[in-house]
Design an enzyme around this catalytic site. Structure first.
Site, mmCIF file in Angstrom:
data_model
loop_
_atom_site.group_PDB
_atom_site.id
_atom_site.type_symbol
_atom_site.label_atom_id
_atom_site.label_comp_id
_atom_site.label_asym_id
_atom_site.label_seq_id
_atom_site.Cartn_x
_atom_site.Cartn_y
_atom_site.Cartn_z
ATOM 1 N N CYS A 17 34.972 62.895 65.327
ATOM 2 C CA CYS A 17 35.570 63.045 64.908
ATOM 3 C C CYS A 17 35.807 65.161 63.661
ATOM 4 O O CYS A 17 34.617 65.023 63.781
ATOM 5 C CB CYS A 17 35.202 62.352 63.371
ATOM 6 S SG CYS A 17 36.095 62.888 61.431
ATOM 7 N N CYS A 76 42.777 66.704 60.480
ATOM 8 C CA CYS A 76 42.032 66.429 61.121
ATOM 9 C C CYS A 76 41.806 67.213 61.868
ATOM 10 O O CYS A 76 42.628 67.902 62.572
ATOM 11 C CB CYS A 76 43.489 64.722 61.727
ATOM 12 S SG CYS A 76 42.532 64.500 63.385
#
Length: 330
Positions: free
Chosen positions: A232, A80
């Site tokens: 993201c 991430c």
């Protein structure tokens, strides 16, 4: 009492839990249960979040700690990018170092503190790698090809071309016009490819990108295990690589690319060396709240006695975002 943090990178929101601060570390089932609870918008804390970032020790060379990413549905993400920036800041503050590596599921990644994007907006650069295009790494099937790079897939969306990249999270990317960006196509496709389907059996992050200018993009992502998010990090990174590959007249390797998103803006830099790629993801690492909670309550997944304090950093970030909107309007 144990301290957790509510944090965000480009308004991609997380809670950070440092296992090394506990007398007894949470088990993996306890971590998953906590992640599902604390990130829930109604019954969790502070209107929930997009995931739980679990910090722990690492015995790897030059590595200050490890990061595990648990999504809102309890699934584990291999990486991430937005979360890594916030964990990098946490470890930097904890150990007083500005350049080091963080252990993630697939690799140890270089991170370092950067000049602030704006006043009181702490900023970190993190390495996004390894990068592959092979269908086995994403994985995908039933598309009639071993790699998918700027190719039409009528079963996904007529008239659009797609690129599939693992960074190492799997990403499916399409460059679209403004009308398509604001249509229901992304939500429909994201849901289709993250429900049981014959193409991406493990699901996939789906990003639509609009080219705004030379080395300038707007990206919106439907994230696997989460749904729509404000941003993201690995999606913006993978999209920047696809930008350089598929639109070389508009994007440059080794140059800064501005990537706007619903939660703000990051910078990326794409590197190509002997047929291998890596991406630098540069953006904010904002801590919005400190949470004090008894350790026993964490093991019991009980959030009722959590004590929350605002850090005061969010107004500076929102001021930064407002300046971005003014730039785009101009």
């Amino acid at each position: 009492m144990v301290q957790l943090l509510k944090v965000h990178g480009s308004q991609n929101k997380f809670f950070i839990l440092d296992q090394t601060a506990l007398q007894t570390k949470l088990s993996q089932p306890e971590l998953v249960a906590l992640a599902k609870h604390i990130t829930e918008p109604e019954s969790g804390l502070l209107d929930g979040a997009d995931g739980l970032l679990v910090v722990d020790d690492s015995d790897h060379p030059d590595t200050l700690g490890s990061m595990q990413v648990i999504n809102t549905d309890g699934s584990i993400a291999s990486m991430c990018g937005n979360g890594l920036r916030t964990v990098s800041r946490y470890l930097s503050d904890k150990f007083g170092e500005d350049q080091f590596k963080v252990e993630t599921m697939d690799s140890d990644l270089h991170v370092h503190r950067e000049a602030n994007l704006a006043a009181n907006v702490p900023t970190f650069s993190v390495e996004i790698s390894p990068v592959t295009f092979a269908k086995e790494t994403l994985p995908f099937d039933n598309l009639g090809t071993d790699t998918l790079i700027n190719q039409a897939v009528p079963a996904f969306a007529p008239g659009l071309k797609f690129t599939a990249i693992s960074v190492p999270n799997p990403h499916l990317i399409s460059f679209v016009d403004e009308e398509t960006m604001h249509s229901k196509t992304l939500g429909r496709l994201g849901k289709m490819l993250n429900d049981p389907n014959p193409y991406f059996p493990d699901g996939v992050n789906v990003s639509f990108a609009q080219i705004l200018d030379h080395n300038t993009l707007f990206v919106r992502t439907y994230e696997r295990g989460v749904g729509f998010t404000n941003a993201c990090g690995t999606g913006m990174s993978a999209t920047s690589l696809a930008f350089c590959l598929n639109h070389p007249e508009m994007a440059d390797f080794d140059e800064l690319i501005s990537v706007y998103n619903p939660g703000g803006m990051v910078k990326t830099r794409v590197h190509s060396r002997e047929d291998t790629f890596s991406i630098d993801l540069i953006g904010n690492a904002t801590f919005t709240h400190k949470i004090e909670i008894p350790e026993a309550d964490l093991h019991a997944n009980d959030l009722d006695h959590a004590q929350v304090t605002e850090t005061g950093e969010q107004p500076a970030y929102l001021k930064f975002v407002e300046s971005l909107r003014n730039q785009l309007v101009k």
